[in-house]
Design a protein around this motif. Structure first.
Motif, PDB file in Angstrom:
ATOM      1  N   ASP A   6       0.817  -1.216   0.000  1.00  0.00           N
ATOM      2  CA  ASP A   6       0.000   0.000   0.000  1.00  0.00           C
ATOM      3  C   ASP A   6       0.852   1.267   0.000  1.00  0.00           C
ATOM      4  O   ASP A   6       0.470   2.281  -0.588  1.00  0.00           O
ATOM      5  CB  ASP A   6      -0.915   0.038   1.222  1.00  0.00           C
ATOM      6  CG  ASP A   6      -1.997  -1.028   1.199  1.00  0.00           C
ATOM      7  OD1 ASP A   6      -2.199  -1.657   0.143  1.00  0.00           O
ATOM      8  OD2 ASP A   6      -2.637  -1.239   2.244  1.00  0.00           O
TER       9      ASP A   6
ATOM     10  N   CYS B 151      -3.044  -1.349  -2.544  1.00  0.00           N
ATOM     11  CA  CYS B 151      -2.433  -2.309  -3.456  1.00  0.00           C
ATOM     12  C   CYS B 151      -3.180  -3.631  -3.292  1.00  0.00           C
ATOM     13  O   CYS B 151      -3.163  -4.233  -2.224  1.00  0.00           O
ATOM     14  CB  CYS B 151      -0.957  -2.480  -3.129  1.00  0.00           C
ATOM     15  SG  CYS B 151      -0.065  -3.568  -4.246  1.00  0.00           S
ATOM     16  N   VAL B 152      -3.849  -4.087  -4.329  1.00  0.00           N
ATOM     17  CA  VAL B 152      -4.627  -5.320  -4.276  1.00  0.00           C
ATOM     18  C   VAL B 152      -3.732  -6.493  -4.672  1.00  0.00           C
ATOM     19  O   VAL B 152      -3.072  -6.451  -5.716  1.00  0.00           O
ATOM     20  CB  VAL B 152      -5.856  -5.233  -5.217  1.00  0.00           C
ATOM     21  CG1 VAL B 152      -6.612  -6.545  -5.234  1.00  0.00           C
ATOM     22  CG2 VAL B 152      -6.755  -4.092  -4.791  1.00  0.00           C
ATOM     23  N   ASP B 153      -3.681  -7.524  -3.833  1.00  0.00           N
ATOM     24  CA  ASP B 153      -2.916  -8.746  -4.065  1.00  0.00           C
ATOM     25  C   ASP B 153      -1.422  -8.472  -4.238  1.00  0.00           C
ATOM     26  O   ASP B 153      -0.805  -8.910  -5.215  1.00  0.00           O
ATOM     27  CB  ASP B 153      -3.469  -9.499  -5.273  1.00  0.00           C
ATOM     28  CG  ASP B 153      -3.134 -10.987  -5.231  1.00  0.00           C
ATOM     29  OD1 ASP B 153      -2.709 -11.477  -4.162  1.00  0.00           O
ATOM     30  OD2 ASP B 153      -3.272 -11.638  -6.275  1.00  0.00           O
TER      31      ASP B 153
ATOM     32  N   GLY C 291       0.901  -7.022  -7.101  1.00  0.00           N
ATOM     33  CA  GLY C 291      -0.431  -6.423  -7.080  1.00  0.00           C
ATOM     34  C   GLY C 291      -0.648  -5.269  -8.021  1.00  0.00           C
ATOM     35  O   GLY C 291       0.231  -4.827  -8.741  1.00  0.00           O
TER      36      GLY C 291
END
Length: 144
Positions: free
Chosen positions: A125, A133-135, A140
């Motif tokens: 993040d 931040c996804v994954d 990500g």
């Protein structure tokens, strides 16, 4: 003659400011130790070996992110002018811990900032400008 040229070159380079995050960290460690000695927090003949990790460094390091790698990959941005401001604040930092913490928080928070925009690849993040931040474990994606 050669030593005069070397001295002039050294003075010229020293006046150019901070060139990298690593250089900032080295200068910060030195100035923090000088502050600890000045404030009587560290004493003795080998006091340089007894200095603690610079408190302002915690304001520039973000979570689990490897800041140096993130800067190199352009996922984070190092700001030399902010680093210089932080170093000046440490040099002039008062010995009172509460006052020093307040000064350092004001002057050392913007040394490293996020550099990943929406849709960009991120690992944490802290690399994302204003969101999540996804994954991140799988390289990500920044989602606003």
């Amino acid at each position: 003659m050669r030593s005069s040229f070397a001295l002039a070159l050294l003075v010229g380079v020293a006046g150019c400011g901070i060139g990298s995050y690593n250089e900032f960290r080295d200068q910060l460690a030195t100035r923090w130790c000088e502050r600890q000695i000045r404030c009587g927090e560290v004493a003795g003949t080998d006091s340089l070996q007894h200095c603690s990790t610079p408190a302002p460094l915690f304001l520039t390091e973000r979570g689990a992110v490897d800041v140096i790698s993130s800067i190199a990959a352009h996922r984070m941005i190092f700001h030399p002018a902010n680093a210089a401001e932080c170093l000046d604040a440490v040099k002039q930092s008062p010995c009172d811990p509460a006052q020093a913490a307040d000064d350092l928080l004001r002057h050392c928070h913007g040394v490293v900032t996020a550099g990943v925009s929406a849709g960009g690849v991120c690992l944490d993040d802290d690399e994302c400008v204003g969101s999540v931040c996804v994954d991140p474990d799988c390289g990500g994606t920044f989602v606003p």
